[in-house]
Design a protein around this motif. Structure first.
Motif, PDB file in Angstrom:
ATOM      1  N   TRP A 495       3.786  -1.288  -2.661  1.00 16.18           N
ATOM      2  CA  TRP A 495       3.568  -1.025  -1.239  1.00 16.18           C
ATOM      3  C   TRP A 495       2.934   0.343  -1.022  1.00 16.18           C
ATOM      4  N   GLN A 496       3.289   1.322  -1.853  1.00 16.66           N
ATOM      5  CA  GLN A 496       2.676   2.648  -1.723  1.00 16.66           C
ATOM      6  C   GLN A 496       1.187   2.593  -2.061  1.00 16.66           C
ATOM      7  N   ILE A 497       0.858   1.805  -3.076  1.00 20.46           N
ATOM      8  CA  ILE A 497      -0.546   1.664  -3.463  1.00 20.46           C
ATOM      9  C   ILE A 497      -1.351   1.049  -2.322  1.00 20.46           C
ATOM     10  N   ILE A 498      -0.809   0.012  -1.715  1.00 23.32           N
ATOM     11  CA  ILE A 498      -1.503  -0.636  -0.588  1.00 23.32           C
ATOM     12  C   ILE A 498      -1.684   0.343   0.559  1.00 23.32           C
ATOM     13  N   VAL A 499      -0.631   1.076   0.887  1.00 24.63           N
ATOM     14  CA  VAL A 499      -0.682   2.041   1.989  1.00 24.63           C
ATOM     15  C   VAL A 499      -1.750   3.101   1.718  1.00 24.63           C
ATOM     16  N   GLU A 500      -1.831   3.598   0.496  1.00 24.45           N
ATOM     17  CA  GLU A 500      -2.788   4.669   0.195  1.00 24.45           C
ATOM     18  C   GLU A 500      -4.227   4.164   0.192  1.00 24.45           C
ATOM     19  N   ILE A 501      -4.435   2.941  -0.268  1.00 26.28           N
ATOM     20  CA  ILE A 501      -5.795   2.391  -0.208  1.00 26.28           C
ATOM     21  C   ILE A 501      -6.204   2.164   1.245  1.00 26.28           C
ATOM     22  N   ALA A 502      -5.282   1.652   2.050  1.00 27.74           N
ATOM     23  CA  ALA A 502      -5.579   1.464   3.477  1.00 27.74           C
ATOM     24  C   ALA A 502      -5.941   2.796   4.126  1.00 27.74           C
ATOM     25  N   ARG A 503      -5.256   3.854   3.714  1.00 28.68           N
ATOM     26  CA  ARG A 503      -5.531   5.181   4.287  1.00 28.68           C
ATOM     27  C   ARG A 503      -6.962   5.619   3.984  1.00 28.68           C
ATOM     28  N   VAL A 504      -7.378   5.523   2.723  1.00 28.09           N
ATOM     29  CA  VAL A 504      -8.725   5.988   2.388  1.00 28.09           C
ATOM     30  C   VAL A 504      -9.793   5.055   2.956  1.00 28.09           C
ATOM     31  N   MET A 505      -9.395   3.808   3.294  1.00 23.86           N
ATOM     32  CA  MET A 505     -10.338   2.880   3.919  1.00 23.86           C
ATOM     33  C   MET A 505     -10.403   3.077   5.431  1.00 23.86           C
ATOM     34  N   GLY A 506      -9.679   4.079   5.949  1.00 28.32           N
ATOM     35  CA  GLY A 506      -9.720   4.390   7.369  1.00 28.32           C
ATOM     36  C   GLY A 506      -8.812   3.541   8.229  1.00 28.32           C
ATOM     37  N   LYS A 507      -7.824   2.890   7.635  1.00 29.47           N
ATOM     38  CA  LYS A 507      -6.923   1.999   8.369  1.00 29.47           C
ATOM     39  C   LYS A 507      -5.482   2.521   8.381  1.00 29.47           C
ATOM     40  N   GLU A 508      -5.335   3.820   8.284  1.00 25.42           N
ATOM     41  CA  GLU A 508      -4.009   4.419   8.143  1.00 25.42           C
ATOM     42  C   GLU A 508      -3.066   4.061   9.287  1.00 25.42           C
ATOM     43  N   LYS A 509      -3.587   3.956  10.508  1.00 28.60           N
ATOM     44  CA  LYS A 509      -2.706   3.718  11.657  1.00 28.60           C
ATOM     45  C   LYS A 509      -2.011   2.360  11.592  1.00 28.60           C
ATOM     46  N   TYR A 510      -2.573   1.423  10.836  1.00 26.01           N
ATOM     47  CA  TYR A 510      -1.942   0.106  10.692  1.00 26.01           C
ATOM     48  C   TYR A 510      -0.981   0.042   9.505  1.00 26.01           C
ATOM     49  N   PHE A 511      -0.964   1.111   8.699  1.00 27.69           N
ATOM     50  CA  PHE A 511      -0.179   1.100   7.460  1.00 27.69           C
ATOM     51  C   PHE A 511       0.589   2.413   7.293  1.00 27.69           C
ATOM     52  N   SER A 512       1.184   2.889   8.379  1.00 25.03           N
ATOM     53  CA  SER A 512       1.885   4.179   8.346  1.00 25.03           C
ATOM     54  C   SER A 512       3.350   3.989   7.959  1.00 25.03           C
ATOM     55  N   PHE A 513       3.578   3.451   6.770  1.00 24.68           N
ATOM     56  CA  PHE A 513       4.934   3.183   6.298  1.00 24.68           C
ATOM     57  C   PHE A 513       5.339   4.217   5.257  1.00 24.68           C
ATOM     58  N   SER A 514       6.595   4.597   5.305  1.00 22.61           N
ATOM     59  CA  SER A 514       7.102   5.559   4.325  1.00 22.61           C
ATOM     60  C   SER A 514       8.258   5.006   3.507  1.00 22.61           C
ATOM     61  N   SER A 515       8.638   3.746   3.742  1.00 26.27           N
ATOM     62  CA  SER A 515       9.707   3.129   2.960  1.00 26.27           C
ATOM     63  C   SER A 515       9.579   1.611   3.029  1.00 26.27           C
ATOM     64  N   ALA A 516      10.203   0.956   2.067  1.00 26.46           N
ATOM     65  CA  ALA A 516      10.217  -0.511   2.074  1.00 26.46           C
ATOM     66  C   ALA A 516      10.961  -1.030   3.297  1.00 26.46           C
ATOM     67  N   GLU A 517      12.004  -0.338   3.720  1.00 27.87           N
ATOM     68  CA  GLU A 517      12.782  -0.789   4.872  1.00 27.87           C
ATOM     69  C   GLU A 517      11.948  -0.768   6.146  1.00 27.87           C
ATOM     70  N   GLU A 518      11.074   0.224   6.289  1.00 30.60           N
ATOM     71  CA  GLU A 518      10.180   0.253   7.451  1.00 30.60           C
ATOM     72  C   GLU A 518       9.270  -0.977   7.467  1.00 30.60           C
ATOM     73  N   ILE A 519       8.759  -1.336   6.305  1.00 33.97           N
ATOM     74  CA  ILE A 519       7.900  -2.520   6.211  1.00 33.97           C
ATOM     75  C   ILE A 519       8.698  -3.765   6.568  1.00 33.97           C
ATOM     76  N   PHE A 520       9.926  -3.853   6.063  1.00 34.90           N
ATOM     77  CA  PHE A 520      10.754  -5.024   6.337  1.00 34.90           C
ATOM     78  C   PHE A 520      11.024  -5.165   7.833  1.00 34.90           C
ATOM     79  N   ASN A 521      11.220  -4.058   8.519  1.00 37.04           N
ATOM     80  CA  ASN A 521      11.479  -4.136   9.954  1.00 37.04           C
ATOM     81  C   ASN A 521      10.266  -4.656  10.716  1.00 37.04           C
ATOM     82  N   GLU A 522       9.051  -4.345  10.251  1.00 31.65           N
ATOM     83  CA  GLU A 522       7.869  -4.942  10.872  1.00 31.65           C
ATOM     84  C   GLU A 522       7.762  -6.419  10.498  1.00 31.65           C
TER      85      GLU A 522
END
Length: 715
Positions: A495-522
């Protein structure tokens, strides 16, 4: 206790300098056994011991794979840093350089070839959070329609059949706890004793309680030995066998007429079809005698309770979805659904085979088991993700069909997560050559797998000991896998890898997660109101309750133990029966003078999937150091094959060399080869590219082949 013994134990206690305990779950099969890994530091070395933890599914049981899983996690070949291929060799680079490479290459490919030139290939071994995030990543960050996953090669037939018959798909329609109390069980194409060993006590208890067990398999296995009746079916003829069982049940009046009238559609057409066929025809097609067909059908029909379980033997066929539907026809016709000790179970293969297909990795699905071509579903998920529905891509294609798109150069870049398609796909030579055509391949893995060797960039990911998140087991029970072991080197979670690639692709606002639990809540929000509704499940509840069966629509909901008690999931509340022809719509290979034997494939207890992990566990690899071919001694003598000798197996697609193994427990017209090995022992080199027209499952379980001793051929 003597003074000498006391001194010995004091010395041992002093040697143990530290002890750490890591809570986790087995990374392998769908039982998802909970475990603890105990790490002891003794002088200058560490030693490990795995123990089971009590839980609602396996009650502390662990099999040999789980006991030794830690060996691959600590293996010296574990990837610890990003690796870039330079002049044909992998060299270590920084994460910043790796991310910059991905940004540049992905942008270039989409500029040159279009948004859909990028594809995402996922996995059923990753957590629910990561499966959900990967689907979102493909559709929001990359805006591509091409995403599918390796579970397509495992669970797609059963999932399609259940969805079409019941209106929804969950691994088991009831809980495992009901198995010991049912009166008749059909195990169709499943070798649970080797594939899911910790499930066996449920069936052994049923046997002790007097249940009649029917096994359907071309081979005698550790599972069929438990059965009262073994139907040694010819490979690929399961749909016809189910028709034979249905014919007897209907003509001998073992139906539940009230259930059919109130809760089923399509019965009359099915009854008309099976009455038109003859049992002698079924006997000829399947190789199962009329007497055995009648005994199985009457026993299952007359008992008040019964359950049917299917697995890859039935499902990995070019008519796999139809074959499973025909077994579901039997359950509907006898009214053995939605009732205590009655139901269906699709024995999921991979660790998160259930959850991984529920939340968006499949080409046609969105989270919550929603459909990507349904406008209401698209709108709901788009609202959760904060995008416009029209910005969501459409439906893509299945896993193997993505390989065909690569070969045609319609797909020119791929992001591959925790999968090994060079070994796992049919027509494996073709897949390998297709992947070589990609402009840029990124592989996320623990090791340099056979597929990762072809990559331009490999990203190191965390193991089951390090990566926390939820998994959904064979029952449909959502569990929380704790993970406190630190990542080695510069390893990151999927999940961290996905988040970081999304960030460099300019999509950070859709992938602003800092934990697995945050992702699960979405994920909970995205699944709310869907078929696979996780909204009422939280990490806090999972820690307290040990697991919750979905659907669980509210925080005070206990989870759903038994499905379909009052209605099915179709709009009219009824199950749908359908006529299934004896022969597949997609023609199956027939044996002939040139290719006179049926080849079927499967697993062995000590290995898992393509063996990337288990072949790096010394304790497991030692049990099966190489692939092999099971062959009946009579057949072997016919082709001058000596026991334990090297043999060349050849199909219309290619050839492999393995060692022979005599056994009288297989049909004389059939050979068996496990699928955990690669390269010259990769049995999927022999398997054809034909796909099930409904679920796009390849026909792994049936190929026509010929065999020769190696001393008679050039190798």
């Amino acid at each position: 206790m003597t003074e000498l013994m006391l001194k010995y134990f004091r010395k041992k206690q002093q040697e143990v300098q530290t002890e750490k305990i890591y809570d986790t779950q087995c990374p392998f099969c769908s039982m998802q056994c909970k475990m603890q890994l105990i790490e002891q530091s003794i002088v200058s070395r560490k030693q490990y011991k795995t123990v089971g933890i009590d839980n609602p599914t396996t009650h502390g049981r662990v099999c040999v794979k789980g006991l030794n899983a830690y060996q691959h996690a600590f293996h010296k070949e574990r990837l610890k840093y990003p690796m870039l291929k330079v002049n044909g060799e992998f060299v270590r680079i920084t994460w910043e350089q790796a991310l910059e490479q991905i940004k540049d290459q992905f942008t270039r490919i989409q500029d040159e070839d279009g948004l859909n030139a990028l594809a995402v290939y996922g996995s059923a071994s990753i957590t629910n959070e990561e499966a959900y995030l990967l689907g979102k990543f493909a559709r929001v960050a990359l805006k591509t329609k091409y995403i599918d996953y390796n579970g397509r090669l495992c669970m797609s037939a059963a999932a399609s059949a259940a969805s079409q018959t019941f209106g929804m798909d969950r691994g088991l329609t009831n809980s495992l706890a009901e198995i010991p109390y049912t009166r008749c069980i059909i195990l169709a194409g499943t070798n649970i004793a080797e594939c899911q060993p910790t499930i066996m006590p449920y069936f052994e208890k049923a046997k002790e309680n007097g249940a009649f067990i029917i096994a359907i398999d071309p081979r005698e296995t550790s599972t069929t030995k438990l059965a009262d009746l073994h139907l040694k079916v010819k490979p690929g003829t399961d749909a016809a066998l189910a028709n034979g069982l249905l014919k007897v049940i209907i003509e001998e009046n073992y139906m539940d007429e009230q259930f059919i009238q109130e809760r089923a559609n399509g019965f009359d057409e099915v009854a008309e079809y099976v009455r038109s066929i003859k049992l002698a025809e079924i006997e000829e097609i399947t190789g199962v005698s009329i007497n055995q067909i009648r005994k199985a059908a009457i026993t299952f029909g007359k008992e008040e309770t019964g359950m049917i379980f299917t697995a890859r033997g039935v499902e990995q066929q070019t008519d796999g979805a139809a074959a499973v539907r025909n077994f579901l026809n039997i359950l509907v016709a006898t009214g053995k659904l939605g009732k205590l000790h009655c139901g269906f179970g699709a024995i999921t293969g991979q660790g998160n085979g259930q959850g991984a297909r529920e939340h968006g990795q499949k080409a046609d699905q969105l989270p919550g088991y929603r459909l990507i071509e349904n406008e209401a579903h698209r709108t709901q998920i788009a609202n959760v993700w904060g995008i416009h529905p029209e910005d969501l891509p459409g439906k893509g294609v299945s896993a193997y069909e993505m390989m065909e798109k690569i070969d045609e150069r319609e797909i020119t870049g791929m992001f591959l997560m925790c999968s090994n398609p060079v070994v796992s796909n049919p027509n494996a030579h073709f897949v390998k050559n297709a992947l070589k055509k990609l402009k840029f391949l990124v592989a996320v893995d623990l090791f340099i797998s056979e597929t990762a060797k072809l990559a331009d960039l490999i990203l190191p990911t965390s193991s089951y000991l390090e990566d926390a998140g939820t998994m959904t087991n064979v029952e449909g029970r959502v569990t929380l896998r704790e993970a406190s072991c630190p990542c080695p080197g510069e390893v990151k979670h999927d999940w961290q890898i996905i988040v970081e690639i999304a960030r460099v692709m300019g999509k950070e606002k859709y992938f602003s997660f800092s934990s697995a639990e945050e992702i699960f809540n979405e994920l909970r929000l995205a699944s709310r109101g869907g078929i696979a509704d996780y909204y009422g499940i939280t990490y806090e509840r999972l820690r307290k309750e040990g697991g919750i069966l979905w659907p669980c629509p509210e925080l005070d909901h206990k989870g759903t133990t038994r499905l379909f008690e009052t209605s099915f999931a179709h709009p009219d509340g009824k199950a749908v029966m359908v006529v299934v022809p004896n022969k597949s719509v997609v023609p199956k290979e027939e044996v002939c003078s040139e290719y006179p034997l049926y080849l079927t494939t499967g697993r062995v207890m000590s290995h898992y999937l393509t063996g990337v992990q288990t072949r790096r566990s010394p304790a497991l690899a030692a049990r099966n150091i190489e692939s092999y071919m099971e062959i009946h001694p009579t057949t072997a003598r016919k082709y001058q094959i000596v026991d334990h000798s090297l043999v060349k197996i050849e199909s219309r697609r290619g050839s492999i060399i393995v060692r022979s193994k005599y056994t009288e427990e297989i049909r004389p017209d059939t050979i068996f080869v496990p699928f955990h090995w690669a390269d010259s022992q990769n049995v999927n080199n022999l398997v054809g590219e034909e796909l099930d027209p409904v679920c796009r499952m390849p026909g792994f379980k049936l190929s026509a082949v010929k065999v020769k001793p190696v001393n008679d051929v050039n190798i």
